[in-house]
Motif scaffolding. Structure first.
Motif, mmCIF file in Angstrom:
data_model
loop_
_atom_site.group_PDB
_atom_site.id
_atom_site.type_symbol
_atom_site.label_atom_id
_atom_site.label_comp_id
_atom_site.label_asym_id
_atom_site.label_seq_id
_atom_site.Cartn_x
_atom_site.Cartn_y
_atom_site.Cartn_z
ATOM 1 N N SER A 269 -0.779 -0.320 -10.964
ATOM 2 C CA SER A 269 -1.514 0.956 -11.242
ATOM 3 C C SER A 269 -2.790 0.406 -11.916
ATOM 4 C CB SER A 269 -1.016 1.895 -12.679
ATOM 5 O OG SER A 269 -1.569 2.946 -12.748
ATOM 6 N N GLY A 270 -4.045 0.937 -11.188
ATOM 7 C CA GLY A 270 -5.228 0.474 -11.881
ATOM 8 C C GLY A 270 -5.403 -1.059 -11.290
ATOM 9 N N GLY A 271 -4.815 -1.716 -10.206
ATOM 10 C CA GLY A 271 -4.862 -2.979 -9.896
ATOM 11 C C GLY A 271 -4.056 -3.931 -10.800
ATOM 12 N N ASN B 246 2.034 5.383 -3.420
ATOM 13 C CA ASN B 246 2.788 6.354 -4.184
ATOM 14 C C ASN B 246 2.272 7.729 -3.963
ATOM 15 O OD1 ASN B 246 4.608 7.546 -5.495
ATOM 16 N ND2 ASN B 246 4.247 6.927 -7.439
ATOM 17 N N PHE B 247 2.785 8.615 -3.294
ATOM 18 C CA PHE B 247 2.114 9.851 -2.993
ATOM 19 C C PHE B 247 2.676 10.620 -4.298
ATOM 20 C CE2 PHE B 247 1.131 14.005 -0.924
ATOM 21 C CZ PHE B 247 -0.039 13.479 -0.494
ATOM 22 N N GLY B 248 3.559 10.165 -5.169
ATOM 23 C CA GLY B 248 4.207 10.766 -6.221
ATOM 24 C C GLY B 248 3.152 10.540 -7.694
ATOM 25 N N HIS B 249 2.401 9.727 -7.399
ATOM 26 C CA HIS B 249 1.353 9.430 -8.588
ATOM 27 C C HIS B 249 0.529 10.752 -9.208
ATOM 28 C CE1 HIS B 249 -2.495 7.959 -10.603
ATOM 29 N NE2 HIS B 249 -1.349 6.774 -11.005
ATOM 30 N N ALA C 200 7.840 5.146 -12.789
ATOM 31 C CA ALA C 200 6.970 4.576 -11.777
ATOM 32 C C ALA C 200 6.650 5.680 -10.767
ATOM 33 C CB ALA C 200 7.613 3.459 -11.080
ATOM 34 N N ASN C 201 7.724 6.563 -10.574
ATOM 35 C CA ASN C 201 7.127 7.736 -9.584
ATOM 36 C C ASN C 201 6.097 8.587 -10.068
ATOM 37 O OD1 ASN C 201 7.867 8.705 -6.846
ATOM 38 N ND2 ASN C 201 8.777 10.687 -8.070
ATOM 39 N N LEU C 202 5.934 8.595 -11.091
ATOM 40 C CA LEU C 202 4.703 9.488 -11.591
ATOM 41 C C LEU C 202 3.470 8.698 -12.082
ATOM 42 C CD1 LEU C 202 3.888 12.478 -12.738
ATOM 43 C CD2 LEU C 202 4.748 11.582 -14.923
ATOM 44 N N LEU C 203 3.470 7.416 -12.480
ATOM 45 C CA LEU C 203 2.430 6.666 -12.910
ATOM 46 C C LEU C 203 2.113 5.277 -12.142
ATOM 47 C CD1 LEU C 203 3.758 6.355 -16.704
ATOM 48 C CD2 LEU C 203 2.299 7.993 -15.641
ATOM 49 N N ALA C 204 2.880 4.992 -11.138
ATOM 50 C CA ALA C 204 2.472 4.086 -10.271
ATOM 51 C C ALA C 204 1.670 4.325 -9.251
ATOM 52 C CB ALA C 204 3.618 3.058 -9.892
ATOM 53 N N GLU C 205 0.364 3.642 -8.640
ATOM 54 C CA GLU C 205 -0.445 4.118 -7.676
ATOM 55 C C GLU C 205 0.257 3.584 -6.466
ATOM 56 O OE1 GLU C 205 -4.925 4.596 -8.903
ATOM 57 O OE2 GLU C 205 -4.007 2.480 -9.154
ATOM 58 N N GLN C 206 0.839 2.151 -6.447
ATOM 59 C CA GLN C 206 1.432 1.397 -5.396
ATOM 60 C C GLN C 206 2.637 1.079 -5.874
ATOM 61 O OE1 GLN C 206 -2.312 -0.790 -4.721
ATOM 62 N NE2 GLN C 206 -1.551 -0.777 -2.494
ATOM 63 N N ALA C 207 3.496 0.616 -4.797
ATOM 64 C CA ALA C 207 4.763 0.114 -5.122
ATOM 65 C C ALA C 207 5.158 -1.042 -4.115
ATOM 66 C CB ALA C 207 6.028 1.119 -4.986
ATOM 67 N N VAL C 208 5.852 -2.152 -4.475
ATOM 68 C CA VAL C 208 6.159 -3.184 -3.640
ATOM 69 C C VAL C 208 7.545 -3.362 -3.740
ATOM 70 C CG1 VAL C 208 5.920 -5.651 -3.084
ATOM 71 C CG2 VAL C 208 3.719 -4.565 -4.091
ATOM 72 N N PHE C 209 8.315 -3.147 -2.715
ATOM 73 C CA PHE C 209 9.648 -3.274 -2.897
ATOM 74 C C PHE C 209 10.312 -4.360 -2.058
ATOM 75 C CE2 PHE C 209 9.252 1.387 -4.006
ATOM 76 C CZ PHE C 209 10.728 1.359 -4.812
#
Lengths: 196, 374
Positions: A172-174, A114-117, A182-191
């Motif tokens: 986030s953090g594994g 997520n580039f919005g992290h 999520a757009n601010l706090l997630a490092e990765q997303a799975v859709f």
């Protein structure tokens, strides 16, 4: 065997016995895990010859190829699930790849950084430099990631192309985390996507 | 399996009981097949691997050649501790139909006339070679093969096996191969054939017992040998270096090392190969087009196949380039087949499949072990 956290999140949404295509499957770690735990009928595509050799060496059916050009060769509805893990941002035509995934498979599972992290945002805001983070460890001139996006960008693109989001997981953090901010706090997303 | 069973072992022969029906419509009676086997067929006959040789290969894949004493041609892949291992597998390799190493070919005696067939031998195809191998396996008591493995023309036979006998082949390994002969492939073969036929000794193919067209066959081999190498490989090996001299001769001796090398390749080849066999086998390769044989669509050759496929190509192979392997992969994907494919780095051109290629061995080993556990 412990999987990378985003791969574990992907594995969690693959049904037992599914026909699975893993695009950018690397050395086949996810396919091998899914074969062992979910008895899937798996195939893979991977660009790197050494990774393909490793994957074939573990008894997987993996073809050296490029998702940007080779997905057209697969028949429609050949798979239950088509996986693209941490690779969307390296595609020349990400939206077209998503379209191909949902032509080949009934469901597409896509994970991306997520580039919005907030770390990315801060790095750019205060550092004034392209961010180098845990999920994006390579500097701008060497990275294969040419089409980075935020979670909101991804949702917008999915909606614009008429695909349906079936579920989403955020990391986030594994660790998996909730969908709030999520757009601010997630490092990765799975859709998980399907056709409309 | 009885250890003293005369059907098994090195340097074996069998005459097929039934005539072989050929693609041309002709039938060949009293077909003899020369072959070798290594290892032991297990109780449920599930460990048999057929190895198919290339254009100028033979059945001596893993044992010393009985005449020349040279080691088998694929000992890097086949042998104790190798991916194809007689300790684990029952391995069969046969000289192709039309060959000159003991299997029936144009140099064999035509039972109808008592003389060599020569050009009266029927034109054969890759599928005809495969049919002869199937008859051999019937004789050996092998129903289903664990794998058919081949490089170059051997890979063509392996692919053809999956199309012609889909229920008899659990897996196919095709290395540096193609599902058709391209215009360029045919063109090079035609140069070779014309060189043979332009040799006055060829005499319409009736040279047996008189004097073989060795000059023509040597030129054919020289032209073909270039296609087995790469420009990069030739440059590295020879460059423009001169052969046993310090200056150009201003004549037509083999001034350059590469000329000397090719001449040597040509001359040593004629000692072991029959010119008419060369004509017939190259023709069989030129006729090979699996798509054409299946309604113009290669995927049709593999419809509903349960066979698993592993394909390997090499970066510097311009005879059967990666694009031809990818074409097969596309067709197998379209047929929903299990296929693995990898293009390996090598400077050695088409010949890479016969040379030391640890990555190739790793792929073949992993692939076969996976098939064995299915």
């Amino acid at each position: 065997m412990s999987l990378r956290p985003d791969l574990a999140a992907i594995a969690a949404v693959v049904p037992q016995g599914a026909r699975v295509l893993d695009i950018g499957c690397g050395d086949g770690a996810l396919l091998a895990e899914l074969r062992a735990t979910a008895a899937i009928d798996g195939r893979g595509i991977e660009l790197d010859a050494a990774d393909v050799a490793s994957a074939v060496g573990r008894g997987l059916s993996v073809v050296q190829g490029d998702a940007d050009t080779d997905l057209v060769d697969y028949p429609a509805d050949g798979f239950d699930v088509v996986i693209l893990s941490n690779t969307l941002q390296a595609m020349r035509a990400p939206a077209a790849v998503l379209g191909e995934m949902l032509r080949i498979g009934r469901r597409a599972v896509v994970s991306f950084p997520n580039f919005g992290h907030w770390r990315v945002r801060l790095a750019l805001l205060f550092g004034g430099r392209m961010p180098v983070t845990r999920t994006l460890p390579v500097s701008w001139h060497e990275t294969p990631n040419i089409h980075l996006c935020t979670i909101d960008d991804f949702r917008a693109t999915v909606a614009a192309h008429g695909f349906v989001i079936e579920s989403a997981a955020f990391l986030s953090g594994g660790q998996q985390r909730g969908g709030a901010f999520a757009n601010l706090l997630a490092e990765q997303a799975v859709f998980v996507l399907r056709r409309a | 399996m009885n250890a003293h069973d005369q059907r098994f072992g090195l340097d074996r022969r069998v005459t097929l009981a039934l005539p072989l029906a050929l693609d041309s419509g002709a039938a060949l009676a009293h077909v003899e097949i020369a072959y070798e086997s290594y290892g032991t067929l297990n109780a449920d006959a599930s460990n048999a691997i057929l190895i198919c040789h290339a254009l100028t290969g033979d059945q001596h894949v893993a044992a010393n050649h009985p005449r020349t004493g040279k080691p088998g041609w694929w000992t890097r892949l086949v042998g104790e501790g190798k991916p194809i291992d007689p300790a684990r597998h029952f391995i069969v390799c046969a000289n192709v139909l039309g060959g000159c190493m003991g299997s029936t070919g144009p140099g064999s005696t035509d039972p109808a006339t008592g003389k060599p067939y020569a050009m009266a031998f029927p034109v054969i195809t890759i599928r005809d070679m495969v049919r002869a191998q199937a008859a051999l396996l019937d004789h050996l008591g092998v129903g289903t093969l664990l794998a058919v493995v081949g490089g170059s023309m051997g890979g063509m036979q392996a692919l053809e096996w999956a199309a012609t006998y889909p229920t008899r082949v659990r897996s196919v390994v095709g290395i540096a191969t193609a599902a058709r002969h391209s215009a360029q492939n045919i063109a090079f073969h035609e140069v070779g054939r014309q060189a043979i036929m332009a040799d006055p000794n060829w005499a319409g193919g009736n040279y047996y017992g008189v004097g073989a067209p060795t000059a023509g066959l040597a030129v054919a081999r020289m032209a073909a040998h270039i296609t087995y190498l790469s420009e990069e490989g030739l440059t590295a090996k020879f460059g423009r270096r001169l052969q046993s001299r310090d200056a150009l001769s201003f004549g037509f001796d083999a001034d350059f090392q590469v000329e000397s090398y090719l001449r040597h390749q040509g001359l040593s080849f004629v000692e072991r190969f029959d010119a008419n066999s060369y004509l017939y086998i190259t023709r069989a390769m030129d006729y090979f087009d699996m798509a054409e044989a299946h309604g113009g669509r290669l995927a049709n050759a593999f419809t509903n196949t349960a066979t698993r496929f592993a394909l390997v190509s090499f970066t510097s192979d311009w005879l059967y380039p990666t694009s031809e392997s990818r074409r097969i992969v596309r067709a197998l994907n379209a047929a929903n087949a299990h296929v693995s494919f990898v293009e390996l780095e090598s400077p050695h051109g088409h010949d890479a499949f016969l040379l030391d290629a640890p990555e190739m061995n790793r792929v073949v080993d992993g692939f076969l072990r996976a098939v064995e556990t299915l």
